[in-house]
Design a protein around this motif. Sequence first.
Motif, mmCIF file in Angstrom:
data_model
loop_
_atom_site.group_PDB
_atom_site.id
_atom_site.type_symbol
_atom_site.label_atom_id
_atom_site.label_comp_id
_atom_site.label_asym_id
_atom_site.label_seq_id
_atom_site.Cartn_x
_atom_site.Cartn_y
_atom_site.Cartn_z
ATOM 1 N N LYS A 61 -11.246 -22.781 -25.788
ATOM 2 C CA LYS A 61 -10.815 -23.317 -24.492
ATOM 3 C C LYS A 61 -11.954 -23.411 -23.489
ATOM 4 O O LYS A 61 -11.810 -24.030 -22.449
ATOM 5 C CB LYS A 61 -9.746 -22.383 -23.876
ATOM 6 C CG LYS A 61 -8.335 -22.685 -24.290
ATOM 7 C CD LYS A 61 -7.358 -21.835 -23.491
ATOM 8 C CE LYS A 61 -7.319 -22.133 -22.015
ATOM 9 N NZ LYS A 61 -6.379 -23.127 -21.575
ATOM 10 N N SER A 91 -2.328 -22.061 -22.204
ATOM 11 C CA SER A 91 -2.013 -23.458 -22.496
ATOM 12 C C SER A 91 -3.117 -24.053 -23.374
ATOM 13 O O SER A 91 -4.293 -23.721 -23.220
ATOM 14 C CB SER A 91 -1.864 -24.239 -21.197
ATOM 15 O OG SER A 91 -2.996 -24.043 -20.369
ATOM 16 N N ASN A 133 -5.250 -26.343 -23.795
ATOM 17 C CA ASN A 133 -6.132 -27.374 -23.234
ATOM 18 C C ASN A 133 -7.462 -26.720 -22.895
ATOM 19 O O ASN A 133 -7.544 -25.497 -22.792
ATOM 20 C CB ASN A 133 -5.519 -27.955 -21.941
ATOM 21 C CG ASN A 133 -5.101 -26.864 -20.985
ATOM 22 O OD1 ASN A 133 -3.996 -26.331 -21.085
ATOM 23 N ND2 ASN A 133 -5.988 -26.481 -20.081
ATOM 24 N N SER A 146 -2.321 -29.408 -18.969
ATOM 25 C CA SER A 146 -1.707 -28.765 -20.137
ATOM 26 C C SER A 146 -1.057 -29.803 -21.056
ATOM 27 O O SER A 146 -0.612 -30.856 -20.594
ATOM 28 C CB SER A 146 -0.625 -27.780 -19.688
ATOM 29 O OG SER A 146 -1.170 -26.762 -18.902
HETATM 30 MG MG MG Z 1 -3.384 -23.142 -18.469
#
Ligand code: MG
Length: 333
Positions: free
Chosen positions: A46, A140, A142, A148
């Motif tokens: 991420k 999330s 992303n 998201s």
């Molecule tokens: Mg998030």
Amino acid sequence: MRYCNIGEAANSLARGGVVAFPTETVYGLGADADNCHAIGKVYNIKNRPLNHPVIIHLLDGADIPYWAESIPREAYLLIDNFWPGPLTVLLKKSKNVMSLVSGGQDTIGLRCPSHTVAQDLLREFIRLKPSKCGGLIAPSANKFGKVSPTNSRHVFDEFSQESYSGMMILDGGESSIGIESTIVDLSNVVDKYARPILLRPGHIKTSQIEEVLGREVSFATEHSPVVPGSLKAHYSTNTPLEIIKRELNFDCLSYVNKRIAILSCDAPPAFLPKCFIWFEMTYDHDLYASKLYSTLRYIDRSGFDRIFICNLPNSSAWDAIRDRIYRAAASFI
Ligand code: MG
Ligand code: TXA
């Protein structure tokens, strides 16, 4: 990166893998909450700063005492009313929570997703754990600071260039709620003068929480714990995004050869210059929320130069939507 079924996903997670999975709010990037190495992979993929804590996802409320301590009765009231569902409670963390999970803070965010695929995945994952107790961290799915994902295609698009090839995706259709869970900090309410604090508005409204608790909830201040979603700029699109409060100006001269996306709750006007493409949303806040991220991601993929968002209602039912849109716009100020 490849698609997988629930059995493969649970096996991979139990062996320290990373699996994106659906929840009713948004898709999460999951890893075993007891496996430091696996959690590190999620932060890496991420590009997330290490001091930003992640939420642990549980099958139900039974193992809360494993993850948290000094649990106030308010926590059980909220859990009884809203779990499984889009509510995260912040509690004092127990010694079983790794500091990588809590970003070095003394609290832990716990949530029990209602999506049936998430439930089945958690059940199967726990069955594979020798201790028969476990949870999945899942921020999330992303890149840090971005919009998201609300379906598996969004996740695939987000990470298809990712060098870590072991990642899997579990498909569960569209996330029905479409924005992240409401977060309530209960870590201080053992002190009877301290109020629960709303750290992130979401589908479950402040008034619903206040009704269940029979007391008022405060709003996060700069002294509240670090919540990246509370950074001024977050949920950021690739296309510059602006909130329009004044009358829309259809003066095309300033937009020659540009493509402008307009998100509005209203129907388009009778005359709309060609440079503007109208995305008619809705005055139903839950429906708006469920369409918001997929609309923004569609616009990002489709070669627009700018996004204008207009006519957002002022009522508190729109708090979560305004929160996400204002932060998205803040990235471009
Ligand atoms: Mg998030
Ligand atoms: O709906 C959701 O909550 C989704 C799905 C996948 O469950 N997850 C999600 O996770 O939105 P994430 O990491 O993208 O956002 C969680 C937010 C972050 O802003 C994080 O900093 C905050 O919750 N948070 C988590 N644990 C915290 C803690 N102990 N103290 C303060 N903030 C915390």
